[in-house]
Motif scaffolding. Structure first.
Motif, mmCIF file in Angstrom:
data_model
loop_
_atom_site.group_PDB
_atom_site.id
_atom_site.type_symbol
_atom_site.label_atom_id
_atom_site.label_comp_id
_atom_site.label_asym_id
_atom_site.label_seq_id
_atom_site.Cartn_x
_atom_site.Cartn_y
_atom_site.Cartn_z
ATOM 1 N N PRO A 61 0.807 -1.230 0.000
ATOM 2 C CA PRO A 61 0.000 0.000 0.000
ATOM 3 C C PRO A 61 0.836 1.275 0.000
ATOM 4 C CG PRO A 61 -0.059 -1.033 2.164
ATOM 5 C CD PRO A 61 0.615 -1.998 1.239
ATOM 6 N N VAL A 62 2.043 1.233 0.523
ATOM 7 C CA VAL A 62 2.888 2.428 0.550
ATOM 8 C C VAL A 62 3.358 2.791 -0.852
ATOM 9 C CG1 VAL A 62 5.148 3.294 1.279
ATOM 10 C CG2 VAL A 62 3.651 2.180 2.936
ATOM 11 N N VAL A 63 3.835 1.823 -1.607
ATOM 12 C CA VAL A 63 4.418 2.077 -2.922
ATOM 13 C C VAL A 63 3.398 1.874 -4.041
ATOM 14 C CG1 VAL A 63 6.276 1.417 -4.502
ATOM 15 C CG2 VAL A 63 6.679 1.455 -2.048
ATOM 16 N N GLY A 64 2.472 0.940 -3.846
ATOM 17 C CA GLY A 64 1.429 0.724 -4.842
ATOM 18 C C GLY A 64 1.728 -0.349 -5.854
ATOM 19 N N ILE A 65 2.719 -1.188 -5.586
ATOM 20 C CA ILE A 65 3.050 -2.246 -6.537
ATOM 21 C C ILE A 65 3.837 -3.330 -5.829
ATOM 22 C CG2 ILE A 65 5.204 -1.128 -7.243
ATOM 23 C CD1 ILE A 65 4.785 -2.250 -10.047
ATOM 24 N N ILE A 66 3.706 -4.543 -6.316
ATOM 25 C CA ILE A 66 4.582 -5.651 -5.940
ATOM 26 C C ILE A 66 4.806 -6.473 -7.196
ATOM 27 C CG2 ILE A 66 2.639 -7.109 -5.182
ATOM 28 C CD1 ILE A 66 6.192 -7.071 -3.675
ATOM 29 N N SER A 67 6.053 -6.641 -7.582
ATOM 30 C CA SER A 67 6.373 -7.336 -8.821
ATOM 31 C C SER A 67 7.624 -8.176 -8.616
ATOM 32 C CB SER A 67 6.593 -6.336 -9.960
ATOM 33 O OG SER A 67 7.783 -5.598 -9.748
ATOM 34 N N PRO A 68 7.885 -9.126 -9.527
ATOM 35 C CA PRO A 68 9.091 -9.951 -9.391
ATOM 36 C C PRO A 68 10.382 -9.136 -9.371
ATOM 37 C CG PRO A 68 7.579 -10.941 -10.955
ATOM 38 C CD PRO A 68 7.017 -9.598 -10.617
ATOM 39 N N ALA A 69 10.388 -7.970 -10.002
ATOM 40 C CA ALA A 69 11.602 -7.156 -10.028
ATOM 41 C C ALA A 69 11.991 -6.639 -8.653
ATOM 42 C CB ALA A 69 11.404 -5.972 -10.977
ATOM 43 N N LEU A 70 11.051 -6.648 -7.707
ATOM 44 C CA LEU A 70 11.316 -6.119 -6.374
ATOM 45 C C LEU A 70 11.781 -7.185 -5.384
ATOM 46 C CD1 LEU A 70 8.188 -3.807 -6.080
ATOM 47 C CD2 LEU A 70 10.546 -3.082 -6.433
ATOM 48 N N LEU A 71 11.793 -8.444 -5.801
ATOM 49 C CA LEU A 71 12.116 -9.493 -4.842
ATOM 50 C C LEU A 71 13.107 -10.524 -5.384
ATOM 51 C CD1 LEU A 71 10.036 -12.151 -5.757
ATOM 52 C CD2 LEU A 71 8.452 -10.380 -5.081
ATOM 53 N N GLY A 72 13.831 -10.174 -6.421
ATOM 54 C CA GLY A 72 14.791 -11.109 -7.000
ATOM 55 C C GLY A 72 16.135 -11.086 -6.299
ATOM 56 N N VAL A 73 17.151 -11.523 -7.017
ATOM 57 C CA VAL A 73 18.500 -11.626 -6.458
ATOM 58 C C VAL A 73 19.091 -10.251 -6.186
ATOM 59 C CG1 VAL A 73 20.840 -12.407 -6.924
ATOM 60 C CG2 VAL A 73 18.903 -13.855 -7.558
ATOM 61 N N VAL A 74 18.956 -9.329 -7.142
ATOM 62 C CA VAL A 74 19.571 -8.002 -6.986
ATOM 63 C C VAL A 74 18.971 -7.235 -5.807
ATOM 64 C CG1 VAL A 74 19.943 -5.768 -8.089
ATOM 65 C CG2 VAL A 74 20.232 -7.873 -9.410
ATOM 66 N N PRO A 75 17.649 -7.137 -5.662
ATOM 67 C CA PRO A 75 17.110 -6.453 -4.474
ATOM 68 C C PRO A 75 17.542 -7.101 -3.168
ATOM 69 C CG PRO A 75 15.404 -6.701 -6.140
ATOM 70 C CD PRO A 75 16.566 -7.523 -6.593
ATOM 71 N N SER A 76 17.637 -8.417 -3.140
ATOM 72 C CA SER A 76 18.076 -9.098 -1.927
ATOM 73 C C SER A 76 19.520 -8.741 -1.589
ATOM 74 C CB SER A 76 17.934 -10.618 -2.093
ATOM 75 O OG SER A 76 16.581 -10.987 -2.300
ATOM 76 N N LEU A 77 20.369 -8.672 -2.617
ATOM 77 C CA LEU A 77 21.759 -8.289 -2.394
ATOM 78 C C LEU A 77 21.875 -6.843 -1.915
ATOM 79 C CD1 LEU A 77 23.531 -9.935 -5.469
ATOM 80 C CD2 LEU A 77 23.729 -10.613 -3.082
ATOM 81 N N GLU A 78 21.042 -5.959 -2.462
ATOM 82 C CA GLU A 78 21.071 -4.558 -2.027
ATOM 83 C C GLU A 78 20.709 -4.423 -0.554
ATOM 84 O OE1 GLU A 78 18.456 -2.610 -4.734
ATOM 85 O OE2 GLU A 78 20.002 -2.290 -6.254
ATOM 86 N N LEU A 79 19.784 -5.244 -0.086
ATOM 87 C CA LEU A 79 19.425 -5.209 1.328
ATOM 88 C C LEU A 79 20.598 -5.665 2.195
ATOM 89 C CD1 LEU A 79 15.812 -6.672 1.077
ATOM 90 C CD2 LEU A 79 16.415 -4.361 1.811
ATOM 91 N N VAL A 80 21.302 -6.698 1.765
ATOM 92 C CA VAL A 80 22.467 -7.173 2.510
ATOM 93 C C VAL A 80 23.566 -6.111 2.525
ATOM 94 C CG1 VAL A 80 24.294 -8.913 2.575
ATOM 95 C CG2 VAL A 80 21.946 -9.595 2.075
ATOM 96 N N VAL A 81 23.749 -5.422 1.399
ATOM 97 C CA VAL A 81 24.731 -4.346 1.339
ATOM 98 C C VAL A 81 24.374 -3.241 2.329
ATOM 99 C CG1 VAL A 81 25.619 -2.492 -0.130
ATOM 100 C CG2 VAL A 81 25.467 -4.806 -1.020
ATOM 101 N N GLY A 82 23.082 -2.899 2.403
ATOM 102 C CA GLY A 82 22.648 -1.895 3.358
ATOM 103 C C GLY A 82 22.955 -2.292 4.792
ATOM 104 N N VAL A 83 22.731 -3.546 5.116
ATOM 105 C CA VAL A 83 23.034 -4.036 6.465
ATOM 106 C C VAL A 83 24.524 -3.962 6.733
ATOM 107 C CG1 VAL A 83 22.955 -6.063 7.973
ATOM 108 C CG2 VAL A 83 20.995 -5.511 6.536
#
Length: 361
Positions: free
Chosen positions: A271-293
């Protein structure tokens, strides 16, 4: 004959005890900034961006718990984020359709609502599944993997492969999941217009409160007996096993908790962003989250949250100011932090505070 002088004793070193109020005071200051100051100062668009960063921070909190405290480098948190997001998205699409088929199903030639979708017309069921499904998947995966003593890089690659497999599955089911486009075009959220500024402000406050509650819960978990056992598993899994504990159980439960946090983040993200798609939950987004941590500091829960927010803001800022080079600048930011502060921003701050205390003793 000269008298022998008595040796002069050095004054005792007075060590300052750490102030116990500093942690709660810092939390209260951040909560005040997030709940009061930010909604007053930021325009709706920027407040929505901050809400998105906080959703990522919830996922990062789970990664910090699993990786920083438990030593489990998970590169597939996008899987659990996506499961929670799709659960919420399915409810919102059914609610907007008003008993008819969702728009993407009509375009895909689907004539009857799939049985998988039917229960998600109930908001309570959808919210429960947003948490329960990621937790169950993590429990099953953890029971299979950790029992076989799979760890380190092998576990990381396995979770990364799981994220890639989920993306392929979602893209291939156009009539069921929306395919590459995913689920979008949401208009109503529990009777509130999603486009209204007041609704977005309420969503931001909800995300901020949920993040605060989850942080306090994770902090209490780390300080508990289970948390100490988790740290022992991270630092010496074989020794813990020789002491009679089962590291597989400890790691599986922690992995499930981190997955549940990612599912909650996904449900709030939709509801915040208005979309959920495969591009938001693949390998690259997961790696970006780990980089942030890693940037924030994986050994501190607050550092994981800070890193997710900093990397989210850096991505927005660089893409707006230097759209042709923002990826390079974001990568340079990661390299710079890791070079100067291998333990992240939180580790750097803790080191400065420790040296200041030592200098004042």
């Amino acid at each position: 004959m000269t008298a022998v002088e008595a040796p002069v004793e050095a004054p005792p070193v007075v060590r300052r005890e750490p102030r116990r109020w500093q942690g709660p005071a810092a939390f209260a200051a951040v909560a005040l900034l997030a709940l009061v100051v930010a909604p007053l100062l930021l325009e709706p668009f920027r407040l929505g961006l901050l809400a998105k960063y906080l959703c990522y921070a919830i996922v990062a909190l789970g990664i910090g718990l699993a990786w920083g405290q438990g030593g489990m480098l998970t590169l597939g948190q996008g899987v659990f984020f996506g499961l929670g997001g799709y659960a919420m998205g399915m409810y919102l699409k059914l609610h907007d359709a008003g008993g008819d088929l969702p728009d993407f199903m009509v375009w895909s030639g689907v004539e009857k609502l799939p049985a998988l979708w039917t229960p998600f017309g109930n908001p309570v069921f959808a919210l429960a599944m947003a948490v329960a499904v990621p937790v169950v998947v993590a429990l099953l995966l953890g029971a299979l993997v950790f029992r076989q003593r799979v760890r380190g890089a092998y576990f990381a690659i396995l979770t990364q492969a799981l994220a890639a497999a989920l993306v392929i599955l979602l893209v291939g089911q156009q009539g069921l999941t929306g395919g590459t486009n995913g689920l979008t075009n949401f208009f109503d959220f529990f009777g509130q217009d999603l486009a209204a500024d007041e609704t977005q402000r309420g969503l931001y406050l909800t995300v901020a409160v949920v993040l605060g509650v989850l942080y306090l819960g994770a902090r209490q978990l780390v300080r508990s007996r289970f948390g100490r056992l988790l740290l022992a598993v991270r630092d010496g899994e074989d020794r813990v096993r020789f002491l009679g504990y089962n590291p597989a159980t400890v790691k599986t439960l922690t992995f499930a908790v981190s997955a549940g946090m990612a599912g909650i983040a996904g449900a709030l993200f939709v509801p915040v962003v208005g979309i959920i798609s495969p591009a938001l939950l693949g390998v690259v987004p997961s790696l970006e989250l780990v980089v942030g941590v890693a940037v924030g500091g994986r050994f501190a829960l607050a550092g994981a949250i800070l890193g997710a927010v900093v990397m989210g803001y850096a991505r927005t800022y660089f893409s707006e100011e230097l759209p042709a080079a923002w990826l390079y600048l974001q990568g340079a930011l990661f390299v710079l932090v890791m070079t100067l502060a291998p333990r992240g921003i939180a580790g750097l701050a803790a080191g400065l505070v420790r040296r200041r205390r030592e200098a004042g003793t």
